[in-house]
Enzyme design. Structure first.
Site, PDB file in Angstrom:
ATOM      1  N   ASN A 158       0.974  -1.232  -0.055  1.00 42.85           N
ATOM      2  CA  ASN A 158      -0.114  -0.028   0.106  1.00 42.85           C
ATOM      3  C   ASN A 158       0.781   1.137  -0.035  1.00 42.85           C
ATOM      4  OD1 ASN A 158      -1.719   1.989   0.466  1.00 42.85           O
ATOM      5  ND2 ASN A 158      -2.283   1.193   2.487  1.00 42.85           N
ATOM      6  N   GLU A 190      -7.093   4.691   7.910  1.00 45.85           N
ATOM      7  CA  GLU A 190      -6.836   6.062   7.662  1.00 45.85           C
ATOM      8  C   GLU A 190      -7.941   6.570   7.233  1.00 45.85           C
ATOM      9  OE1 GLU A 190      -3.214   5.491   5.404  1.00 45.85           O
ATOM     10  OE2 GLU A 190      -1.948   4.967   7.365  1.00 45.85           O
TER      11      GLU A 190
HETATM   12  P1  PGA Z   1       2.813   0.293   7.494  1.00 43.23           P
HETATM   13  O1  PGA Z   1       1.184   0.516   7.110  1.00 43.23           O
HETATM   14  O2  PGA Z   1       3.196  -0.635   7.190  1.00 43.23           O
HETATM   15  O3  PGA Z   1       3.554   1.500   7.209  1.00 43.23           O
HETATM   16  O4  PGA Z   1       2.428   0.229   9.103  1.00 43.23           O
HETATM   17  C1  PGA Z   1       0.375  -0.777   6.677  1.00 43.23           C
HETATM   18  C2  PGA Z   1      -0.951  -0.044   6.157  1.00 43.23           C
HETATM   19  O5  PGA Z   1      -1.371   0.875   6.639  1.00 43.23           O
HETATM   20  O6  PGA Z   1      -1.481  -0.941   5.119  1.00 43.23           O
END
Ligand code: PGA
Length: 254
Positions: A10, A98
């Site tokens: 992502n 988010e």
């Molecule tokens: P991170 O994000 O690996 O930067 O903790 C994971 C995500 O939000 O899919």
């Protein structure tokens, strides 16, 4: 059990055209286990989807990071599932924490989005996860079950859903869930699916972990019986994403 390991990258709201090309060429040059062993899907921002799709090796696939809840129309700033279909984008990430937190997407709204995207033939990485407060108050399982129920209420077929367990406190914080913590919640989610969507759905649905996964911690997490892969944020922009893809081989002697 036949759950193919799944690694999603992502990229969130990051990158320039040049940076994106660089990441893609690193991925294209990498040696990773075959498609029979691991399914790899990267999710660039919308504006880079056609570029990434055109440059990316054919054994890796792309995902959008969101799409509109219904058919397109007068919805300024939104991207419809039909548009993703038109560009042959096979996957979409929905319900990321988010978006739930910063854009107030409710579990019901996420459920509607998942159902609509599936109805258009797009496969969905559906995210659930608890906040630190919820974990500390002992409601982790209830929270992820309720988020999963809001999806299950709207869909009858789980074939094209990958469920991503992403504890909010672990996302982008460097504070990864321990393998035991991840396994515990994945196992509870699988039980929930068993009791509410059926034994077959529970046995076949991939439940992947997300939240500060990196090249150093991925193998131990991948070794957990109910961890079927990862959704990776920060580390998916770096060469160590390749090590995370390779952690799929941990499952090989199943
Ligand atoms: P991170 O994000 O690996 O930067 O903790 C994971 C995500 O939000 O899919």
């Amino acid at each position: 059990m036949g759950r193919k390991f799944f690694v999603g990258g992502n990229w969130k709201c990051n990158g320039t055209g040049e940076e994106v090309k660089k990441i893609v060429s690193t991925l294209n040059e990498s040696e990773v286990p075959s498609e029979d062993v691991v399914e790899v899907v990267v999710s660039p921002p919308f504006v880079f989807l056609p570029l990434v799709k055109s440059l990316l090796r054919s054994d890796f696939h792309v995902a959008a990071q969101n799409c509109w809840v219904r058919k397109g129309g007068a919805f300024t700033g939104e991207i419809s599932a039909e548009m993703l279909v038109n560009l042959s984008i096979p996957w979409v990430i929905l319900g990321h924490s988010e978006r739930r937190a910063l854009l107030s997407e409710s579990s019901e709204f996420v459920g509607d989005k998942v159902a609509y995207a599936l109805s258009q033939g797009i496969k969905v990485i559906a995210c659930v996860g608890e906040t630190l407060e919820q974990r500390e108050s002992g409601s982790t399982v209830a929270v992820v079950a309720a988020q999963t129920k809001a999806i299950a209420d709207k869909v009858s077929n789980w074939d094209n859903i990958v469920l991503a367990y992403e504890p909010v406190w672990a996302i982008g914080t460097g504070k990864v869930a321990s393998p035991a913590q991840a396994q515990e919640v994945h196992c509870e989610l699988r039980k929930w699916l068993h009791n509410n969507a059926g034994a077959e759905v529970a046995a076949s649905t991939r439940i992947i972990y997300g939240g500060s996964v990196n090249g150093a911690n991925c193998k131990e997490l991948a070794a957990q019986p109910d961890v079927d892969g990862f959704l990776v944020g920060g580390a998916s922009l770096k060469p160590e994403f390749i090590d995370i893809i390779k952690s799929a081989t941990v499952k090989k002697n199943d």
